[in-house]
Design a protein around this motif. Sequence first.
Motif, mmCIF file in Angstrom:
data_model
loop_
_atom_site.group_PDB
_atom_site.id
_atom_site.type_symbol
_atom_site.label_atom_id
_atom_site.label_comp_id
_atom_site.label_asym_id
_atom_site.label_seq_id
_atom_site.Cartn_x
_atom_site.Cartn_y
_atom_site.Cartn_z
ATOM 1 N N VAL A 1 62.222 27.021 -12.173
ATOM 2 C CA VAL A 1 61.213 26.978 -13.229
ATOM 3 C C VAL A 1 60.479 28.309 -13.277
ATOM 4 C CG1 VAL A 1 59.125 25.832 -14.035
ATOM 5 C CG2 VAL A 1 60.951 24.477 -13.018
ATOM 6 N N SER A 2 60.402 28.899 -14.456
ATOM 7 C CA SER A 2 59.729 30.184 -14.623
ATOM 8 C C SER A 2 58.259 29.977 -14.960
ATOM 9 C CB SER A 2 60.396 30.982 -15.746
ATOM 10 O OG SER A 2 59.661 32.151 -16.013
ATOM 11 N N ILE A 3 57.404 30.764 -14.335
ATOM 12 C CA ILE A 3 55.971 30.720 -14.627
ATOM 13 C C ILE A 3 55.644 31.612 -15.824
ATOM 14 C CG2 ILE A 3 55.222 32.594 -13.115
ATOM 15 C CD1 ILE A 3 53.197 29.773 -12.538
ATOM 16 N N ASN A 4 56.606 32.424 -16.253
ATOM 17 C CA ASN A 4 56.407 33.325 -17.388
ATOM 18 C C ASN A 4 56.240 32.536 -18.675
ATOM 19 O OD1 ASN A 4 58.770 34.866 -15.597
ATOM 20 N ND2 ASN A 4 56.946 36.031 -16.008
ATOM 21 N N GLY A 5 55.437 33.082 -19.579
ATOM 22 C CA GLY A 5 55.278 32.461 -20.886
ATOM 23 C C GLY A 5 53.836 32.444 -21.330
ATOM 24 N N THR A 6 53.584 31.697 -22.391
ATOM 25 C CA THR A 6 52.259 31.535 -22.965
ATOM 26 C C THR A 6 51.756 30.148 -22.618
ATOM 27 O OG1 THR A 6 52.844 33.008 -24.787
ATOM 28 C CG2 THR A 6 50.935 31.579 -25.107
ATOM 29 N N TRP A 7 50.651 30.088 -21.910
ATOM 30 C CA TRP A 7 50.060 28.824 -21.445
ATOM 31 C C TRP A 7 48.709 28.629 -22.124
ATOM 32 C CZ3 TRP A 7 53.148 25.932 -18.359
ATOM 33 C CH2 TRP A 7 54.174 26.583 -17.666
ATOM 34 N N LYS A 8 48.519 27.479 -22.759
ATOM 35 C CA LYS A 8 47.274 27.162 -23.462
ATOM 36 C C LYS A 8 46.565 26.012 -22.742
ATOM 37 C CE LYS A 8 46.457 28.731 -27.124
ATOM 38 N NZ LYS A 8 45.589 29.814 -27.472
ATOM 39 N N PRO A 9 45.245 26.141 -22.518
ATOM 40 C CA PRO A 9 44.511 25.064 -21.851
ATOM 41 C C PRO A 9 44.460 23.816 -22.720
ATOM 42 C CG PRO A 9 42.997 26.758 -22.611
ATOM 43 C CD PRO A 9 44.380 27.255 -22.887
ATOM 44 N N TYR A 10 44.565 22.661 -22.075
ATOM 45 C CA TYR A 10 44.660 21.397 -22.805
ATOM 46 C C TYR A 10 43.570 20.399 -22.391
ATOM 47 C CZ TYR A 10 46.610 16.838 -24.015
ATOM 48 O OH TYR A 10 46.782 15.566 -24.471
ATOM 49 N N GLY B 1 50.455 40.958 -18.570
ATOM 50 C CA GLY B 1 49.943 39.834 -19.335
ATOM 51 C C GLY B 1 48.441 39.832 -19.457
ATOM 52 N N SER B 2 47.903 38.672 -19.799
ATOM 53 C CA SER B 2 46.475 38.581 -20.037
ATOM 54 C C SER B 2 45.941 37.184 -19.729
ATOM 55 C CB SER B 2 46.165 38.944 -21.492
ATOM 56 O OG SER B 2 46.838 38.064 -22.368
ATOM 57 N N TYR B 3 44.615 37.133 -19.680
ATOM 58 C CA TYR B 3 43.878 35.888 -19.477
ATOM 59 C C TYR B 3 42.676 35.920 -20.402
ATOM 60 C CZ TYR B 3 40.777 32.494 -17.212
ATOM 61 O OH TYR B 3 39.927 31.449 -16.962
ATOM 62 N N GLU B 4 42.497 34.876 -21.194
ATOM 63 C CA GLU B 4 41.337 34.772 -22.077
ATOM 64 C C GLU B 4 40.762 33.372 -21.981
ATOM 65 O OE1 GLU B 4 42.490 35.792 -26.052
ATOM 66 O OE2 GLU B 4 42.731 37.916 -25.559
ATOM 67 N N ARG B 5 39.428 33.318 -22.018
ATOM 68 C CA ARG B 5 38.741 32.030 -21.985
ATOM 69 C C ARG B 5 37.643 32.044 -23.041
ATOM 70 N NH1 ARG B 5 35.723 29.674 -16.738
ATOM 71 N NH2 ARG B 5 34.364 31.385 -17.269
ATOM 72 N N TYR B 6 37.560 30.979 -23.815
ATOM 73 C CA TYR B 6 36.572 30.845 -24.883
ATOM 74 C C TYR B 6 35.627 29.695 -24.565
ATOM 75 C CZ TYR B 6 39.435 33.879 -27.824
ATOM 76 O OH TYR B 6 40.123 34.943 -28.334
ATOM 77 N N ASP B 7 34.428 29.798 -25.124
ATOM 78 C CA ASP B 7 33.450 28.725 -24.993
ATOM 79 C C ASP B 7 32.559 28.735 -26.226
ATOM 80 O OD1 ASP B 7 32.272 26.538 -23.830
ATOM 81 O OD2 ASP B 7 31.427 27.608 -22.133
ATOM 82 N N GLU C 1 37.552 25.821 -26.590
ATOM 83 C CA GLU C 1 38.133 26.032 -25.257
ATOM 84 C C GLU C 1 39.654 26.112 -25.316
ATOM 85 O OE1 GLU C 1 35.052 23.818 -22.258
ATOM 86 O OE2 GLU C 1 36.163 22.552 -23.672
ATOM 87 N N LYS C 2 40.264 25.396 -26.252
ATOM 88 C CA LYS C 2 41.721 25.399 -26.399
ATOM 89 C C LYS C 2 42.261 26.727 -26.922
ATOM 90 C CE LYS C 2 42.382 20.446 -26.999
ATOM 91 N NZ LYS C 2 42.825 19.385 -27.911
ATOM 92 N N LYS C 3 41.394 27.626 -27.380
ATOM 93 C CA LYS C 3 41.825 28.939 -27.852
ATOM 94 C C LYS C 3 42.203 29.862 -26.685
ATOM 95 C CE LYS C 3 39.840 30.573 -31.725
ATOM 96 N NZ LYS C 3 38.756 31.183 -32.513
ATOM 97 N N GLY C 4 41.829 29.493 -25.471
ATOM 98 C CA GLY C 4 42.130 30.312 -24.303
ATOM 99 C C GLY C 4 43.621 30.484 -24.090
ATOM 100 N N ILE C 5 43.973 31.375 -23.168
ATOM 101 C CA ILE C 5 45.395 31.650 -22.935
ATOM 102 C C ILE C 5 45.601 32.287 -21.566
ATOM 103 C CG2 ILE C 5 45.309 33.950 -23.963
ATOM 104 C CD1 ILE C 5 48.055 33.377 -25.195
ATOM 105 N N ILE C 6 46.707 31.936 -20.960
ATOM 106 C CA ILE C 6 47.283 32.700 -19.857
ATOM 107 C C ILE C 6 48.631 33.145 -20.383
ATOM 108 C CG2 ILE C 6 48.318 32.617 -17.560
ATOM 109 C CD1 ILE C 6 46.149 30.687 -16.707
ATOM 110 N N PHE C 7 48.832 34.457 -20.437
ATOM 111 C CA PHE C 7 50.075 35.011 -20.962
ATOM 112 C C PHE C 7 50.728 35.845 -19.868
ATOM 113 C CE2 PHE C 7 52.365 38.369 -23.346
ATOM 114 C CZ PHE C 7 53.325 37.549 -23.914
#
Length: 148
Positions: A29-38, A66-72, A53-59
């Motif tokens: 299983v690859s950890i690579n990709g676009t992950w959205k908080p749920y 890659g990147s990490y973003e968190r919204y509130d 909050e769902k706009k956040g991302i782990i890319f």
Amino acid sequence: MRLFIGILLLMSIASCSSDDDRTVVNENVSINGTWKPYKYEFKGKEIMLSDCEKKGIIFINPDFSGSYERYDASSSGNCNLFDSFGGKWTFDKMYQTLTLTYTESGVSKTLKKEIDSYSSTELRINDSSKNLDTTPGNDEAVLVFRKE
């Protein structure tokens, strides 16, 4: 004599068992990709995230850039970018940690996330950053991300 051999056999089998409680990570299983908080999972409950909050991302790219973003949501109801970091991810399968190394104002910094578990569709990260009940400081939850 059979009893003695049976006991020795049983003891040798028991001594080979592992007491490691960590989840075994599937090597395929690859950890690579676009992950959205749920959602959050906290004390046996599911707590759904707000649209903001769902706009956040782990890319995570295949080369681990890659990147990490968190919204509130702000007090006015606007959706604000709370955290935003871009850099290089590393994934430690043995200790199940995901670390982003980034530069801020010329200084190298790290953002470390402890992985509870992951699959091809779901990434579960231990998170205590949000007050999920009325008592501050005890909110050890799992933040669940879905792969896009």
